[in-house]
Write a protein that holds these residues in place. Structure first.
Motif, PDB file in Angstrom:
ATOM      1  N   MET A 166      44.135  20.412  39.889  1.00 28.92           N
ATOM      2  CA  MET A 166      42.874  20.440  38.933  1.00 28.92           C
ATOM      3  C   MET A 166      42.421  18.881  38.183  1.00 28.92           C
ATOM      4  O   MET A 166      43.271  18.055  38.403  1.00 28.92           O
ATOM      5  N   ALA A 167      41.350  18.936  37.876  1.00 25.35           N
ATOM      6  CA  ALA A 167      40.756  17.650  37.207  1.00 25.35           C
ATOM      7  C   ALA A 167      41.640  17.220  36.337  1.00 25.35           C
ATOM      8  O   ALA A 167      41.731  16.060  36.005  1.00 25.35           O
ATOM      9  N   ASN A 168      42.249  17.979  35.389  1.00 25.62           N
ATOM     10  CA  ASN A 168      42.875  17.700  34.362  1.00 25.62           C
ATOM     11  C   ASN A 168      44.468  17.284  34.634  1.00 25.62           C
ATOM     12  O   ASN A 168      45.303  16.866  33.868  1.00 25.62           O
ATOM     13  N   GLY A 169      44.820  17.308  36.011  1.00 29.91           N
ATOM     14  CA  GLY A 169      46.044  17.013  36.587  1.00 29.91           C
ATOM     15  C   GLY A 169      47.121  17.937  36.666  1.00 29.91           C
ATOM     16  O   GLY A 169      48.157  17.956  37.495  1.00 29.91           O
ATOM     17  N   GLN A 170      46.665  19.201  36.098  1.00 35.14           N
ATOM     18  CA  GLN A 170      47.675  20.159  36.093  1.00 35.14           C
ATOM     19  C   GLN A 170      47.580  20.862  37.514  1.00 35.14           C
ATOM     20  O   GLN A 170      46.631  20.958  38.315  1.00 35.14           O
ATOM     21  N   VAL A 171      48.513  21.531  37.984  1.00 31.02           N
ATOM     22  CA  VAL A 171      48.697  22.235  39.443  1.00 31.02           C
ATOM     23  C   VAL A 171      48.417  23.765  39.369  1.00 31.02           C
ATOM     24  O   VAL A 171      49.054  24.324  38.445  1.00 31.02           O
ATOM     25  N   ARG A 172      47.371  24.061  40.058  1.00 33.87           N
ATOM     26  CA  ARG A 172      47.337  25.560  40.059  1.00 33.87           C
ATOM     27  C   ARG A 172      47.728  26.410  41.272  1.00 33.87           C
ATOM     28  O   ARG A 172      47.236  25.727  42.301  1.00 33.87           O
ATOM     29  N   LEU A 173      48.766  27.073  41.159  1.00 39.86           N
ATOM     30  CA  LEU A 173      49.447  27.492  42.397  1.00 39.86           C
ATOM     31  C   LEU A 173      48.729  28.662  43.123  1.00 39.86           C
ATOM     32  O   LEU A 173      49.262  28.808  44.287  1.00 39.86           O
ATOM     33  N   GLY A 174      47.787  29.321  42.472  1.00 39.06           N
ATOM     34  CA  GLY A 174      46.993  30.212  43.160  1.00 39.06           C
ATOM     35  C   GLY A 174      45.918  30.698  42.284  1.00 39.06           C
ATOM     36  O   GLY A 174      45.995  30.446  41.202  1.00 39.06           O
ATOM     37  N   TYR A 175      45.202  31.617  42.693  1.00 40.00           N
ATOM     38  CA  TYR A 175      44.082  32.530  42.037  1.00 40.00           C
ATOM     39  C   TYR A 175      43.521  33.503  42.754  1.00 40.00           C
ATOM     40  O   TYR A 175      43.552  33.688  44.016  1.00 40.00           O
ATOM     41  N   VAL A 176      42.873  34.429  41.851  1.00 37.85           N
ATOM     42  CA  VAL A 176      42.148  35.342  42.418  1.00 37.85           C
ATOM     43  C   VAL A 176      40.832  35.713  41.503  1.00 37.85           C
ATOM     44  O   VAL A 176      41.187  35.474  40.328  1.00 37.85           O
ATOM     45  N   GLU A 177      39.532  35.714  42.241  1.00 40.20           N
ATOM     46  CA  GLU A 177      38.572  35.745  41.532  1.00 40.20           C
ATOM     47  C   GLU A 177      38.237  37.346  41.110  1.00 40.20           C
ATOM     48  O   GLU A 177      38.186  38.026  41.936  1.00 40.20           O
ATOM     49  N   THR A 215      48.946  38.877  43.107  1.00 40.90           N
ATOM     50  CA  THR A 215      48.692  40.343  43.587  1.00 40.90           C
ATOM     51  C   THR A 215      48.405  41.149  42.367  1.00 40.90           C
ATOM     52  O   THR A 215      47.733  42.183  42.417  1.00 40.90           O
ATOM     53  N   SER A 216      49.150  41.246  41.334  1.00 37.96           N
ATOM     54  CA  SER A 216      49.134  41.747  40.060  1.00 37.96           C
ATOM     55  C   SER A 216      47.716  41.729  39.672  1.00 37.96           C
ATOM     56  O   SER A 216      47.020  42.926  39.416  1.00 37.96           O
ATOM     57  N   HIS A 217      47.149  40.521  39.548  1.00 40.26           N
ATOM     58  CA  HIS A 217      45.750  40.390  39.262  1.00 40.26           C
ATOM     59  C   HIS A 217      44.736  41.473  39.965  1.00 40.26           C
ATOM     60  O   HIS A 217      43.784  42.087  39.466  1.00 40.26           O
ATOM     61  N   PHE A 218      44.974  41.067  41.390  1.00 36.01           N
ATOM     62  CA  PHE A 218      44.045  41.773  42.380  1.00 36.01           C
ATOM     63  C   PHE A 218      44.052  43.163  42.214  1.00 36.01           C
ATOM     64  O   PHE A 218      43.254  44.081  41.904  1.00 36.01           O
ATOM     65  N   LEU A 219      45.310  43.794  42.042  1.00 33.44           N
ATOM     66  CA  LEU A 219      45.545  45.452  41.976  1.00 33.44           C
ATOM     67  C   LEU A 219      45.220  45.701  40.997  1.00 33.44           C
ATOM     68  O   LEU A 219      44.670  47.036  40.624  1.00 33.44           O
ATOM     69  N   MET A 220      45.340  45.221  39.538  1.00 34.05           N
ATOM     70  CA  MET A 220      44.703  45.710  38.232  1.00 34.05           C
ATOM     71  C   MET A 220      43.266  45.757  38.407  1.00 34.05           C
ATOM     72  O   MET A 220      42.928  46.647  37.840  1.00 34.05           O
ATOM     73  N   ALA A 221      42.641  44.856  38.990  1.00 37.35           N
ATOM     74  CA  ALA A 221      41.362  44.772  38.938  1.00 37.35           C
ATOM     75  C   ALA A 221      40.766  45.964  39.676  1.00 37.35           C
ATOM     76  O   ALA A 221      39.785  46.553  39.235  1.00 37.35           O
ATOM     77  N   ARG A 222      41.407  46.264  40.816  1.00 38.66           N
ATOM     78  CA  ARG A 222      40.997  47.279  41.796  1.00 38.66           C
ATOM     79  C   ARG A 222      41.178  48.476  41.084  1.00 38.66           C
ATOM     80  O   ARG A 222      40.220  49.658  41.433  1.00 38.66           O
ATOM     81  N   ILE A 223      42.322  48.916  40.579  1.00 38.22           N
ATOM     82  CA  ILE A 223      42.504  50.137  39.657  1.00 38.22           C
ATOM     83  C   ILE A 223      41.607  50.332  38.764  1.00 38.22           C
ATOM     84  O   ILE A 223      41.186  51.320  38.665  1.00 38.22           O
ATOM     85  N   LEU A 224      41.023  49.218  37.619  1.00 40.61           N
ATOM     86  CA  LEU A 224      40.153  49.340  36.850  1.00 40.61           C
ATOM     87  C   LEU A 224      38.543  49.184  37.447  1.00 40.61           C
ATOM     88  O   LEU A 224      37.457  49.391  36.391  1.00 40.61           O
ATOM     89  N   GLY A 225      38.364  49.236  38.728  1.00 43.83           N
ATOM     90  CA  GLY A 225      37.085  49.280  39.020  1.00 43.83           C
ATOM     91  C   GLY A 225      36.268  47.985  39.085  1.00 43.83           C
ATOM     92  O   GLY A 225      35.280  48.097  38.775  1.00 43.83           O
ATOM     93  N   VAL A 226      37.007  46.670  38.992  1.00 43.90           N
ATOM     94  CA  VAL A 226      36.248  45.647  38.776  1.00 43.90           C
ATOM     95  C   VAL A 226      36.318  44.990  40.054  1.00 43.90           C
ATOM     96  O   VAL A 226      37.422  44.566  40.686  1.00 43.90           O
ATOM     97  N   ARG A 227      35.260  44.372  40.453  1.00 46.43           N
ATOM     98  CA  ARG A 227      35.027  43.580  41.813  1.00 46.43           C
ATOM     99  C   ARG A 227      35.766  42.236  41.686  1.00 46.43           C
ATOM    100  O   ARG A 227      36.030  41.530  40.900  1.00 46.43           O
ATOM    101  N   THR A 228      36.346  42.088  43.040  1.00 46.12           N
ATOM    102  CA  THR A 228      37.289  40.884  42.996  1.00 46.12           C
ATOM    103  C   THR A 228      36.695  40.148  44.207  1.00 46.12           C
ATOM    104  O   THR A 228      35.767  40.687  44.966  1.00 46.12           O
ATOM    105  N   GLY A 229      36.922  38.672  44.127  1.00 43.71           N
ATOM    106  CA  GLY A 229      36.478  37.692  45.141  1.00 43.71           C
ATOM    107  C   GLY A 229      37.378  37.162  45.980  1.00 43.71           C
ATOM    108  O   GLY A 229      38.303  37.642  46.581  1.00 43.71           O
ATOM    109  N   ARG A 230      37.552  35.810  45.768  1.00 44.91           N
ATOM    110  CA  ARG A 230      38.362  34.950  46.579  1.00 44.91           C
ATOM    111  C   ARG A 230      39.675  35.261  46.258  1.00 44.91           C
ATOM    112  O   ARG A 230      39.855  35.244  44.970  1.00 44.91           O
TER     113      ARG A 230
END
Length: 254
Positions: A83-94, A60-75
């Motif tokens: 992931m392919a390297n075996g690490q676990v990604r718990l979430g993401y925002v594009e 949510t911090s990524h998402f809100l900061m992007a919106r505040i700075l006028g950067v488009r967000t995706g999924r």
């Protein structure tokens, strides 16, 4: 200058120790779930469920900061992925690519919000600020009784859980840090130019006190996070060892 170097030293030490404790505790928690369920997919799901409050704040911090700075967000996702390297990604925002300064701010957003939340919980709910003062002064005879009194704070279990999950997920990922290097290079170049121009003494008088306070504040945040992870690490480690002995199974890190 001495106080600035001391603050930098405290920050480096607290961050390094926190990183070691965080990675060790994550492995132990995941191992416990894997030993109990014996199903990798389910163990990842349970692991992500434990850290859900922190992941929610992080993304949510990524998402809100992007919106505040006028950067488009995706999924936007809070579901875990292996992931392919075996690490676990718990979430993401594009987010769309922007200039390096906005990218750096978007990547740093979870550390800002997570650090503020961790500092608030550590100071307001756990009263850890006096304990850090005791440590810096070497008053170890006062530290242990003060630490023993922390669990007696009201609603300790709830605040501990929130502080742990938030602090454990506040660090920016490698993709979050992609814009840090060019920003640091630019700031370094500006610093060199200022020193060449003869502004070193002015910066030392005007900027060093504020920078020292910022370094000390960051060191305190990582120090609080370290205490939380160490406090939980021992019982989780013992639980993992008990389950391994009971089942005869071992989890080997790859």
């Amino acid at each position: 200058m001495l106080s600035l170097l001391t603050g930098l030293g405290w920050l480096a030490a607290s961050l390094l120790l926190f990183l070691v404790a965080q990675r060790w505790l994550h492995r132990e928690i995941h191992a416990v779930f894997l030993l109990i369920t014996r199903r990798p997919g389910l163990s990842v799901g349970l692991f992500s469920l434990v850290f859900f409050p922190g992941v929610l704040l992080h993304e949510t911090s990524h998402f809100l900061m992007a919106r505040i700075l006028g950067v488009r967000t995706g999924r936007f996702s809070l579901l875990p992925q292996v992931m392919a390297n075996g690490q676990v990604r718990l979430g993401y925002v594009e987010t769309a690519r922007a200039d390096v300064f906005r990218d750096a701010l978007i990547g740093t957003a979870p550390l800002i919000t997570g650090g503020l939340a961790t500092a608030y919980l550590g100071i307001a709910q756990f009263n850890l600020a006096p304990i850090f003062s005791m440590v810096s002064q070497g008053a170890w005879d006062l530290v242990w009784p003060a630490l023993a009194a922390v669990p007696r704070q009201p609603d300790f279990a709830l605040w501990f859980y929130l502080a742990f999950t938030i602090s454990s997920t506040m660090l920016p990922s490698s993709s979050d840090r992609r814009a840090w290097l060019p920003v640091m290079v630019g700031l370094g170049a500006l610093l060199i130019l200022a020193l060449v121009a003869g502004a070193g003494e002015w910066m030392l008088l005007r900027l060093a006190p504020g920078l020292t306070q910022a370094l000390n504040a960051l060191a305190m945040v990582f120090g609080i996070s370290l205490v939380l992870h160490l406090a939980l690490g021992l019982p989780v480690g013992l639980l993992r060892a008990f389950i391994s002995k009971l089942t005869g199974l071992q989890v080997v890190s790859s």
